[in-house]
Write a protein that holds these residues in place. Structure first.
Motif, PDB file in Angstrom:
ATOM      1  N   ALA A  11       0.743  -0.957  -0.269  1.00  0.00           N
ATOM      2  CA  ALA A  11      -0.221  -0.434   0.373  1.00  0.00           C
ATOM      3  C   ALA A  11       0.952   1.424   0.060  1.00  0.00           C
ATOM      4  CB  ALA A  11      -1.185  -0.258   1.154  1.00  0.00           C
ATOM      5  N   GLY A  12       0.288   2.298  -0.726  1.00  0.00           N
ATOM      6  CA  GLY A  12       1.075   3.611  -0.915  1.00  0.00           C
ATOM      7  C   GLY A  12       1.049   4.349  -1.963  1.00  0.00           C
ATOM      8  N   SER A  13       1.659   4.934  -2.174  1.00  0.00           N
ATOM      9  CA  SER A  13       1.182   6.248  -3.542  1.00  0.00           C
ATOM     10  C   SER A  13       1.458   5.360  -5.104  1.00  0.00           C
ATOM     11  CB  SER A  13       1.832   7.590  -3.470  1.00  0.00           C
ATOM     12  OG  SER A  13       1.293   7.711  -1.987  1.00  0.00           O
ATOM     13  N   LEU A  14       0.363   5.040  -5.441  1.00  0.00           N
ATOM     14  CA  LEU A  14       1.288   3.772  -6.816  1.00  0.00           C
ATOM     15  C   LEU A  14       0.873   4.508  -7.349  1.00  0.00           C
ATOM     16  CD1 LEU A  14      -0.637   0.361  -5.689  1.00  0.00           C
ATOM     17  CD2 LEU A  14       1.624   1.106  -4.721  1.00  0.00           C
ATOM     18  N   SER A  15       1.673   4.861  -8.506  1.00  0.00           N
ATOM     19  CA  SER A  15       2.534   4.663  -9.775  1.00  0.00           C
ATOM     20  C   SER A  15       1.850   3.498 -10.778  1.00  0.00           C
ATOM     21  CB  SER A  15       3.190   5.841 -10.306  1.00  0.00           C
ATOM     22  OG  SER A  15       4.392   4.543 -10.072  1.00  0.00           O
ATOM     23  N   VAL A  16       1.025   4.080 -11.988  1.00  0.00           N
ATOM     24  CA  VAL A  16       0.737   2.728 -12.375  1.00  0.00           C
ATOM     25  C   VAL A  16       0.683   2.996 -14.274  1.00  0.00           C
ATOM     26  CG1 VAL A  16      -1.233   0.698 -13.501  1.00  0.00           C
ATOM     27  CG2 VAL A  16      -0.948   1.122 -10.842  1.00  0.00           C
ATOM     28  N   VAL A  17       0.853   1.983 -14.998  1.00  0.00           N
ATOM     29  CA  VAL A  17       0.925   1.940 -16.863  1.00  0.00           C
ATOM     30  C   VAL A  17      -0.292   1.208 -17.251  1.00  0.00           C
ATOM     31  CG1 VAL A  17       1.313   1.881 -18.686  1.00  0.00           C
ATOM     32  CG2 VAL A  17       2.918   2.904 -16.894  1.00  0.00           C
ATOM     33  N   VAL A  18      -1.333   1.473 -17.162  1.00  0.00           N
ATOM     34  CA  VAL A  18      -2.387   0.392 -19.101  1.00  0.00           C
ATOM     35  C   VAL A  18      -1.967   0.498 -20.314  1.00  0.00           C
ATOM     36  CG1 VAL A  18      -4.591  -0.027 -18.922  1.00  0.00           C
ATOM     37  CG2 VAL A  18      -3.885   0.849 -16.530  1.00  0.00           C
ATOM     38  N   GLY A  19      -1.640  -0.086 -21.250  1.00  0.00           N
ATOM     39  CA  GLY A  19      -1.157  -0.740 -22.007  1.00  0.00           C
ATOM     40  C   GLY A  19      -2.212  -1.025 -23.082  1.00  0.00           C
ATOM     41  N   GLY A  20      -3.276  -0.138 -23.403  1.00  0.00           N
ATOM     42  CA  GLY A  20      -4.258  -0.579 -24.495  1.00  0.00           C
ATOM     43  C   GLY A  20      -6.047   0.247 -23.419  1.00  0.00           C
ATOM     44  N   LEU A  21      -6.187   1.691 -23.627  1.00  0.00           N
ATOM     45  CA  LEU A  21      -7.510   1.880 -23.345  1.00  0.00           C
ATOM     46  C   LEU A  21      -9.076   1.009 -23.960  1.00  0.00           C
ATOM     47  CD1 LEU A  21      -8.873   3.938 -22.088  1.00  0.00           C
ATOM     48  CD2 LEU A  21      -8.639   5.365 -23.769  1.00  0.00           C
ATOM     49  N   GLY A  22      -8.929   1.071 -24.483  1.00  0.00           N
ATOM     50  CA  GLY A  22     -10.730   0.100 -25.437  1.00  0.00           C
ATOM     51  C   GLY A  22     -11.395   0.654 -24.014  1.00  0.00           C
ATOM     52  N   LEU A  23     -12.452   0.091 -23.762  1.00  0.00           N
ATOM     53  CA  LEU A  23     -13.724   0.728 -23.784  1.00  0.00           C
ATOM     54  C   LEU A  23     -13.374   1.323 -22.462  1.00  0.00           C
ATOM     55  CD1 LEU A  23     -16.635  -1.711 -24.316  1.00  0.00           C
ATOM     56  CD2 LEU A  23     -16.220   0.553 -25.346  1.00  0.00           C
ATOM     57  N   GLY A  24     -11.681   1.353 -21.882  1.00  0.00           N
ATOM     58  CA  GLY A  24     -11.656   1.446 -20.344  1.00  0.00           C
ATOM     59  C   GLY A  24     -12.108   1.140 -19.010  1.00  0.00           C
ATOM     60  N   TYR A  25     -12.339  -0.030 -18.834  1.00  0.00           N
ATOM     61  CA  TYR A  25     -12.358  -1.365 -17.663  1.00  0.00           C
ATOM     62  C   TYR A  25     -11.451  -1.409 -16.305  1.00  0.00           C
ATOM     63  CZ  TYR A  25     -17.322  -1.649 -19.023  1.00  0.00           C
ATOM     64  OH  TYR A  25     -19.364  -1.674 -19.698  1.00  0.00           O
ATOM     65  N   THR A  26      -9.876  -1.823 -17.813  1.00  0.00           N
ATOM     66  CA  THR A  26      -9.101  -2.072 -16.563  1.00  0.00           C
ATOM     67  C   THR A  26      -9.093  -0.307 -15.807  1.00  0.00           C
ATOM     68  OG1 THR A  26      -8.178  -3.617 -17.870  1.00  0.00           O
ATOM     69  CG2 THR A  26      -6.671  -2.336 -16.580  1.00  0.00           C
TER      70      THR A  26
END
Length: 239
Positions: free
Chosen positions: A65-80
């Motif tokens: 737990a903490g201040s997480l930085s995340v990358v999502v590859g592929g937007l699509g409809l946005g569920y991830t």
């Protein structure tokens, strides 16, 4: 057009014809289903998004737990992307999408989750080729070269073997995954959606690059087939 079917957007792209459409499924009580089609391939349907949500849940579960930085590859409809933002520890989310038209759909609220993602100050869309950015030394954030992240969640190709474009294949070998790992912070995770069952040879490649790697089968009910279907989420973690 019929209220039961509407083509919301059509674009000619370098990867083929890109279509966003809405269908009303009368057999499911008149449920509105949004679909993305690229060429002859169905990229995503709002009727089936359990695994996209699981990708974020599983991919972030191993992180402290903490201040997480995340990358999502592929937007699509946005569920991830939305599932990642529902994790209170996520401080920043970078969504990489190769087709700028899809980013436009979200900003114009043509898709149901677009307004929420666009309004969230933690979320930023980047128009770019995820695989080219993963292979680069500068990494994913054009505003902060060499930035590293706590997690990278990938949902673009159908699986490591069934690709949207042959050039993506280099990513799924050891060298490509080593480059990806260089953009992760210590203890960071890489998670990947696949529409195929667990692939033992690909899992071997993952374990050759990451000290911890596993494949988790995610089952969900398919109302059109009236039975369960399943996909796979791979998750790997750096030291």
């Amino acid at each position: 057009m019929s209220r039961n079917y509407e083509e919301l957007a059509f674009h000619e792209t370098p990867l083929g014809e890109l279509i966003l459409r809405r269908r009303r499924v009368l057999s499911l009580g008149g449920l509105d289903v949004f679909e993305i089609k690229l060429g002859e391939s169905f990229l995503m349907s709002s009727l089936f998004h359990e695994v996209e949500v699981a990708l974020a849940r599983i991919g972030l579960a191993e992180l402290k737990a903490g201040s997480l930085s995340v990358v999502v590859g592929g937007l699509g409809l946005g569920y991830t992307a939305r599932a990642a933002l529902e994790n209170a520890a996520v401080e920043s989310l970078l969504v990489i999408e190769t087709l700028p038209e899809i980013i436009g759909w979200h900003r114009e609220s043509l898709v149901p989750l677009g307004a929420g993602l666009t309004a969230d100050p933690r979320c930023r869309f980047v128009s770019g080729d995820f695989f080219a950015l993963a292979a680069s030394t500068a990494g994913f954030d054009p505003d902060s070269p060499n930035r590293r992240f706590d997690a990278v969640l990938l949902d673009i190709d159908h699986s490591p073997r069934h690709l949207l474009h042959p050039r993506n294949a280099a990513f799924y070998c050891q060298e490509g995954l080593h480059r990806l790992a260089s953009h992760l912070l210590p203890g960071g995770t890489f998670a990947l959606w696949s529409d195929d069952p667990p692939d033992a040879p690909f899992l071997e490649v993952l374990t050759a690059v990451f000290p911890k790697a596993k494949a988790e089968v995610v089952s969900f009910y398919n109302p059109l087939l009236e039975r369960d279907s399943a996909s796979t989420v791979y998750v790997a973690q750096t030291h």
